[in-house]
Write a protein that holds these residues in place. Structure first.
Motif, PDB file in Angstrom:
ATOM      1  N   SER A   1      -4.725  -6.547 -36.336  1.00 29.36           N
ATOM      2  CA  SER A   1      -4.206  -6.181 -35.018  1.00 29.36           C
ATOM      3  C   SER A   1      -5.140  -6.676 -33.936  1.00 29.36           C
ATOM      4  CB  SER A   1      -4.057  -4.659 -34.902  1.00 29.36           C
ATOM      5  OG  SER A   1      -5.294  -4.030 -35.124  1.00 29.36           O
ATOM      6  N   ALA A   2      -4.555  -6.966 -32.771  1.00 26.28           N
ATOM      7  CA  ALA A   2      -5.341  -7.498 -31.662  1.00 26.28           C
ATOM      8  C   ALA A   2      -6.242  -6.420 -31.081  1.00 26.28           C
ATOM      9  CB  ALA A   2      -4.414  -8.033 -30.578  1.00 26.28           C
ATOM     10  N   ASP A   3      -7.436  -6.803 -30.632  1.00 25.75           N
ATOM     11  CA  ASP A   3      -8.300  -5.888 -29.909  1.00 25.75           C
ATOM     12  C   ASP A   3      -7.594  -5.400 -28.654  1.00 25.75           C
ATOM     13  OD1 ASP A   3     -10.284  -6.071 -31.690  1.00 25.75           O
ATOM     14  OD2 ASP A   3     -11.631  -7.299 -30.475  1.00 25.75           O
ATOM     15  N   LYS A   4      -7.908  -4.168 -28.267  1.00 30.73           N
ATOM     16  CA  LYS A   4      -7.359  -3.655 -27.027  1.00 30.73           C
ATOM     17  C   LYS A   4      -7.985  -4.410 -25.856  1.00 30.73           C
ATOM     18  CE  LYS A   4      -7.068   0.981 -28.981  1.00 30.73           C
ATOM     19  NZ  LYS A   4      -7.595   2.364 -28.882  1.00 30.73           N
ATOM     20  N   PRO A   5      -7.177  -4.787 -24.865  1.00 33.47           N
ATOM     21  CA  PRO A   5      -7.780  -5.403 -23.677  1.00 33.47           C
ATOM     22  C   PRO A   5      -8.594  -4.365 -22.921  1.00 33.47           C
ATOM     23  CG  PRO A   5      -5.455  -4.965 -23.312  1.00 33.47           C
ATOM     24  CD  PRO A   5      -5.716  -4.669 -24.765  1.00 33.47           C
ATOM     25  N   LEU A   6      -9.563  -4.823 -22.152  1.00 37.42           N
ATOM     26  CA  LEU A   6     -10.396  -3.893 -21.397  1.00 37.42           C
ATOM     27  C   LEU A   6      -9.549  -3.097 -20.410  1.00 37.42           C
ATOM     28  CD1 LEU A   6     -13.363  -3.079 -21.178  1.00 37.42           C
ATOM     29  CD2 LEU A   6     -13.568  -4.670 -19.280  1.00 37.42           C
ATOM     30  N   TYR A   7      -8.592  -3.764 -19.756  1.00 34.94           N
ATOM     31  CA  TYR A   7      -7.680  -3.112 -18.822  1.00 34.94           C
ATOM     32  C   TYR A   7      -6.247  -3.428 -19.228  1.00 34.94           C
ATOM     33  CZ  TYR A   7     -11.875  -2.791 -15.944  1.00 34.94           C
ATOM     34  OH  TYR A   7     -13.132  -2.527 -15.489  1.00 34.94           O
ATOM     35  N   ALA A   8      -5.358  -2.480 -19.068  1.00 40.10           N
ATOM     36  CA  ALA A   8      -3.956  -2.701 -19.400  1.00 40.10           C
ATOM     37  C   ALA A   8      -3.092  -1.747 -18.588  1.00 40.10           C
ATOM     38  CB  ALA A   8      -3.708  -2.500 -20.887  1.00 40.10           C
ATOM     39  N   MET A   9      -1.870  -2.160 -18.290  1.00 36.63           N
ATOM     40  CA  MET A   9      -0.894  -1.309 -17.633  1.00 36.63           C
ATOM     41  C   MET A   9       0.004  -0.690 -18.700  1.00 36.63           C
ATOM     42  SD  MET A   9       0.329  -3.475 -14.309  1.00 36.63           S
ATOM     43  CE  MET A   9      -0.838  -4.012 -13.050  1.00 36.63           C
TER      44      MET A   9
ATOM     45  N   MET B   1       1.326 -12.044 -22.241  1.00 32.12           N
ATOM     46  CA  MET B   1       0.401 -11.058 -21.677  1.00 32.12           C
ATOM     47  C   MET B   1       0.398 -11.021 -20.154  1.00 32.12           C
ATOM     48  SD  MET B   1      -2.791 -11.347 -24.380  1.00 32.12           S
ATOM     49  CE  MET B   1      -3.426  -9.716 -24.023  1.00 32.12           C
ATOM     50  N   HIS B   2       1.541 -11.259 -19.523  1.00 33.01           N
ATOM     51  CA  HIS B   2       1.732 -10.932 -18.114  1.00 33.01           C
ATOM     52  C   HIS B   2       2.236  -9.495 -18.024  1.00 33.01           C
ATOM     53  CE1 HIS B   2       1.207 -14.834 -16.067  1.00 33.01           C
ATOM     54  NE2 HIS B   2       1.695 -15.363 -17.184  1.00 33.01           N
ATOM     55  N   ASN B   3       1.693  -8.716 -17.102  1.00 29.26           N
ATOM     56  CA  ASN B   3       2.125  -7.332 -16.903  1.00 29.26           C
ATOM     57  C   ASN B   3       2.512  -7.131 -15.445  1.00 29.26           C
ATOM     58  OD1 ASN B   3       1.158  -5.566 -19.501  1.00 29.26           O
ATOM     59  ND2 ASN B   3      -0.197  -7.311 -19.136  1.00 29.26           N
ATOM     60  N   PHE B   4       3.701  -6.558 -15.212  1.00 29.93           N
ATOM     61  CA  PHE B   4       4.172  -6.275 -13.866  1.00 29.93           C
ATOM     62  C   PHE B   4       4.539  -4.790 -13.776  1.00 29.93           C
ATOM     63  CE2 PHE B   4       5.202 -10.637 -14.914  1.00 29.93           C
ATOM     64  CZ  PHE B   4       4.777 -11.351 -13.803  1.00 29.93           C
ATOM     65  N   LYS B   5       4.374  -4.219 -12.588  1.00 28.68           N
ATOM     66  CA  LYS B   5       4.771  -2.824 -12.410  1.00 28.68           C
ATOM     67  C   LYS B   5       5.296  -2.583 -11.008  1.00 28.68           C
ATOM     68  CE  LYS B   5       0.483  -0.640 -10.714  1.00 28.68           C
ATOM     69  NZ  LYS B   5      -0.479   0.456 -10.952  1.00 28.68           N
ATOM     70  N   LEU B   6       6.197  -1.603 -10.886  1.00 31.55           N
ATOM     71  CA  LEU B   6       6.752  -1.159  -9.614  1.00 31.55           C
ATOM     72  C   LEU B   6       6.969   0.346  -9.727  1.00 31.55           C
ATOM     73  CD1 LEU B   6       7.859  -1.846  -6.794  1.00 31.55           C
ATOM     74  CD2 LEU B   6      10.104  -2.178  -7.868  1.00 31.55           C
ATOM     75  N   ASN B   7       6.277   1.121  -8.891  1.00 31.06           N
ATOM     76  CA  ASN B   7       6.312   2.574  -8.995  1.00 31.06           C
ATOM     77  C   ASN B   7       6.671   3.222  -7.674  1.00 31.06           C
ATOM     78  OD1 ASN B   7       5.293   2.246 -11.607  1.00 31.06           O
ATOM     79  ND2 ASN B   7       3.180   2.519 -10.945  1.00 31.06           N
ATOM     80  N   TYR B   8       7.342   4.381  -7.763  1.00 32.27           N
ATOM     81  CA  TYR B   8       7.594   5.214  -6.591  1.00 32.27           C
ATOM     82  C   TYR B   8       7.483   6.673  -6.998  1.00 32.27           C
ATOM     83  CZ  TYR B   8       9.970   8.099  -3.188  1.00 32.27           C
ATOM     84  OH  TYR B   8      10.257   9.095  -2.291  1.00 32.27           O
TER      85      TYR B   8
ATOM     86  N   LYS C   1      -2.713 -10.168 -15.680  1.00 30.48           N
ATOM     87  CA  LYS C   1      -2.598 -11.227 -16.674  1.00 30.48           C
ATOM     88  C   LYS C   1      -3.840 -11.235 -17.545  1.00 30.48           C
ATOM     89  CE  LYS C   1      -1.808 -15.225 -18.788  1.00 30.48           C
ATOM     90  NZ  LYS C   1      -0.915 -15.309 -19.957  1.00 30.48           N
ATOM     91  N   TYR C   2      -3.639 -11.281 -18.873  1.00 31.07           N
ATOM     92  CA  TYR C   2      -4.735 -11.335 -19.818  1.00 31.07           C
ATOM     93  C   TYR C   2      -4.763 -12.727 -20.457  1.00 31.07           C
ATOM     94  CZ  TYR C   2      -4.497  -6.341 -19.209  1.00 31.07           C
ATOM     95  OH  TYR C   2      -4.477  -5.096 -18.653  1.00 31.07           O
TER      96      TYR C   2
END
Length: 875
Positions: A169-177, A604-611, A656-657
């Motif tokens: 399994s891949a290592d966890k990225p340092l930061y992730a959404m 490994m592109h991450n996008f978010k939109l929150n309200y 992006k990772y």
């Protein structure tokens, strides 16, 4: 040098011979097997090899050699690591040999510059080879040792593949959404493992911890700290002590939620959830150490963990002593409208200089017991407590000039203050978790109780240079006790393989009782009626929420709705006319809707939109007419009433990772509040003190806003070097209308603020870890107030000895002594009360050092609390 080169060549030839003989023994290739690199009709890359077949073949081969080996002999295990894409050798990668039965640590090594590793003194037996490299898959390979063993060339690549019983399994990225959460995987960050939880918080995106230990998230101070998915319920001071004591290597990750959904059921604008390391099935580990500095700061600690099959036990205790010196200087101007009503007349100008020394002693204890009832149920008990004693001594010189000028217009006096404050906190709790299946259908119940007691005794004197008849000597006694209990329930039920529903219920109750006795002499014979009072408070809340999460493709949609009911009753007892002994309790409903949308691509592109919308109701204390007097000031509620406040939050972000670079992310955010409740500091002629004093009172701000953007980047070109950069820029402003002295007032202000933080870590000579951190925060504003800029630069070195049984670190805080030379401070911008204060810390620059001893099976270290801390106090 020649012998070392020959050794490298010998190891490499051995690896090549083993690889060639293994290939020839299999179907295909030289004997009918396709080449290892894959291709049309070829075998898959090394990262997808069926290691179970290799283990069986290798074991059969080595069993034939067993008669030639004496029992008790030890052997070498060698091999090499390459990048599966570029073919480059991978230097400085950790390789561990684990027991195949319980995965306990046996031996370890690190690859050299040529990617070669050699593990010596390995007894006969069956093992697992664990390979961990930042940016690559974590590989677990079964093998058997019956003689010197060559594992050949092992190629690492990112991704996750499951083959038979072996999982890569891949290592966890340092930061992730992850939905509404920004996750900082502390366990994957080698640069923070010797620090404390407070240090780790400094590395979480958007989080800042100031010199006093106050936590803000993206400039917002309304932050609630959670521990393991539950509110900490610690008092402010006890929370600071906890964060300064809990070691970073006891953490798994830190989750920052800048837009909390309904399931958090909080009035705070943000939540920081600290997740500690996972449960260990079997082992034991003990560690202890001593940390200190020339500030001075001194902290011994000890940790023990035991686990066996279904039981595990963890206990941690530590002590702390610190001493701080501060110097401050400031001025204030009190004004009133002039006769022409087109400006202001100065009424009084005051200048202050002071020195403060603080000594504090603290100790804390934590214990946790886990019992695994069966494979689906677990019961956990925890208890802990803290004790802190502080002694604060200050000397202040004040000069006041009143207008219009006259012979009696200047007052000059000195104030001496000595305060001793003991405090304690304790908590007990139990949690029950039931898993109905492995698809996310589960139930969690928790019950917690907490108690605290604080006290203080203060000796205060005011000596006038000329008007000695105004001299004052005061003795102040206070004590406060609090009890609380909470019940939490969370039920999660997937309705399909792509979605789930979550239901939550939380009930909380607390009672606080305080008594403040003030005397006008040190012998405690003359009662100061103005400043003596009792306070009693009851609070109860019930919150329920429902949250829906659905995934399709790379999209995840989370929406929630929370409703709650808040009850509060306060009573102030006093002999003064403004006593408020029996006010009506407040009962307020609250509603919290939220929507969170994220999208993650295969590359490994991450996008978010929150309200989210947060509703805040005024507390009973904010509505009370009672005045809490100090020496030259008081605070009170707003008897004219306050309205409910509504805050709307919107966020949009991209992260992006990259395989060999690290990660880059940007985020835009906005917050708009209507009727935000905030305190305003003002000045007036007071009828009880018969002089001009300052006071604070809560008001509804007409509107306030915060719009900004953040940028974060992690550069990790290899496993032994990384640099992290975080920057935040935002515009904060407000528009407020209120009545003062019968006149309608309008106040409006906005300011662009920014902060930047840089952290670097490097491993030098395969032995020493070097750390560097720098921070700058520009001036910021609040309601008619401003905070000055803050900045520091720290550097440290850490090293391990005797197979990590001993660790030592040395760190230099505030290298250029900016906290002592320039300091920090704040001021008021209220046109009727202008002020500015600068605080300088005499021992801002200091050297800290620590030593840690470890005994037991080292694989437990990630899950045992460890006190390796290089934290002291800084400005």
């Amino acid at each position: 040098m020649k012998s070392r080169t020959l050794a490298r060549v010998a190891v490499l030839l051995a690896a090549m011979l083993f690889s060639a003989s293994y290939s020839a023994a299999q179907p295909g290739g030289p004997g009918g097997r396709p080449p290892m690199g894959g291709g049309p009709g070829g075998r898959p890359p090394m990262g997808n090899r069926d290691w179970s077949r290799m283990g069986d073949s290798q074991q059969a081969s080595q069993v034939r050699q067993k008669k030639k080996v004496r029992e008790g002999d030890k052997f070498k295990v060698v091999g090499s690591l390459r990048d599966s894409v570029s073919g480059e050798f991978l230097p400085f990668v950790n390789v561990a040999v684990l027991d195949s039965v319980d995965s306990s640590f046996v031996k370890g090594a690190t690859t050299n510059f040529d990617g070669l590793f050699e593990v010596t003194d390995v007894p006969q037996g069956a093992y697992l080879l664990r390979i961990s490299a930042i940016g690559y898959s974590s590989v677990m390979i079964p093998f058997t040792v019956a003689n010197n063993t060559a594992l050949g060339t092992i190629r690492l690549k990112p991704g996750a593949t499951t083959l038979g019983e072996v999982t890569i399994s891949a290592d966890k990225p340092l930061y992730a959404m992850d939905g509404e959460k920004m996750v900082y995987n502390v366990s994957e960050d080698p640069s923070i493992q010797t620090g404390t939880t407070e240090d780790a918080l400094q590395n979480a995106p958007g989080v800042e911890v100031d010199v006093e230990g106050n936590v803000t998230l993206r400039g917002v101070s309304s932050v609630e700290i959670w521990i393991n998915d539950k509110p900490s319920k610690l008092t402010e001071e006890n929370l600071k002590t906890y964060l300064q004591t809990l070691p970073a290597n006891a953490l798994a990750r830190i989750e920052t939620i800048t837009n909390p959904s309904a399931k958090y059921a909080t009035d705070a604008e943000a939540v920081i959830n600290i997740i500690t390391s996972a449960h260990i099935k079997s082992n034991q580990f003990v560690s202890f150490g001593l940390n200190g500095s020339n500030q001075p700061f001194f902290s011994p600690w000890i940790s023990y963990m035991w686990a066996k099959e279904k039981w595990s036990f963890n206990v941690f205790a530590s002590g702390r002593y610190s001493f701080r010196d501060n110097e401050s200087s400031g001025w204030s101007v009190q004004r009133r409208d002039n006769a022409a009503a087109d400006g202001y007349d100065t009424v009084m100008r005051q200048t202050d200089t002071s020195t403060t020394g603080n000594r504090s002693y603290s100790g804390n204890f934590f214990a946790n017991l886990n019992y695994e009832i069966d494979s689906t149920s677990e019961l956990s008990f925890d208890m802990g407590g803290m004790y802190r004693f502080s002694h604060n001594v200050s000397d202040r010189h004040t000069e006041q000039v009143y207008w219009p000028l006259s012979i009696d217009s200047t007052l000059d006096y000195s104030i001496f203050d000595s305060t001793r404050s003991p405090s304690g906190f304790g908590h007990v709790g139990a949690d029950y978790t039931k898993k109905f299946d492995n698809e996310g259908h589960n139930l969690r119940l928790g019950v917690n109780a907490r108690f605290s007691r604080d006290a203080s005794s203060e000796w205060y004197s005011r000596d006038y240079t000329v008007y000695n008849d105004l001299d004052e000597n005061r003795y102040l006694l206070s004590h406060s006790s609090s009890l609380g209990a909470s019940l939490d329930a969370r039920y999660n039920r997937p309705y399909s393989k792509d979605g789930e529903l979550s239901y939550g219920l939380r009930a909380d109750w607390s009672n606080t009782s305080s008594e403040f006795n003030r005397y006008s002499d040190w012998q405690a014979t003359v009662v100061d009626r103005l400043r003596s009072y009792t306070f009693d408070q009851d609070e109860a809340t019930v919150n329920a929420d429902v949250n829906l999460t659905h995934r399709w493709g790379g999209f995840t949609l989370s929406s929630g709705l929370g409703v709650g009911l808040e009850y509060e009753r306060v009573a102030y007892g006093s002999e003064m006319d403004f006593a408020d002994p029996d006010p009506d309790p407040t009962v307020n409903p609250v509603v919290r809707p939220s929507v969170h949308l994220t999208y993650r691509t295969d590359d490994m592109h991450n996008f978010k939109l929150n309200y989210s919308m947060r509703m805040t109701t005024p507390s009973a204390t904010q509505l009370s007419k009672f005045r809490r007097y100090g020496e030259d000031s008081y605070s009170t509620g707003n008897p004219n009433g306050l309205k409910d406040s509504y805050t709307h939050n919107v966020e949009a972000g991209w992260q992006k990772y990259f395989e060999r670079f690290g990660n880059v992310g940007v985020e835009g955010y906005g917050r708009l509040s209507t009727n935000e409740i905030s305190s305003l500091t003002d000045a007036e002629e007071d009828q009880w003190l018969d002089r001009i004093v300052t006071f604070s009172m809560p008001y509804n701000m007409g509107s306030s806003w915060r719009y900004g953007a953040t940028f974060n980047m992690t550069y990790r070109p290899s496993g032994f070097f990384n640099v992290r950069l975080y920057a935040n820029v935002y515009d904060y402003g407000y528009h407020m209308e209120y009545d003062r002295g019968g006149l309608h007032q309008v106040a409006e202000q906005d300011k662009l603020s920014w902060s930047v933080r840089l952290n670097a870590w490097a491993k030098v000579f395969n032995q020493y870890q070097v750390h560097l951190s720098a921070n700058y925060t520009s001036p910021t504003i609040g309601l008619m107030s401003e905070s000055k800029a803050r900045y520091f630069l720290n550097m440290g070195v850490r090293s391990d000895f005797f197979k990590r049984k001993l660790s030592v670190f040395v760190n230099v805080q505030d290298i250029f002594n900016w906290g002592g030379r320039f300091g920090s401070g704040s001021g008021n911008t209220n046109p009727y009360f202008l002020s500015s204060t600068t605080n300088k810390m005499a021992n801002s620059r200091y050297i800290s050092a620590g030593v840690t001893f470890r005994f037991g099976k080292m694989e437990l270290e990630k899950d045992a609390k460890d006190g390796s801390s290089e934290a002291g106090d800084s400005l």
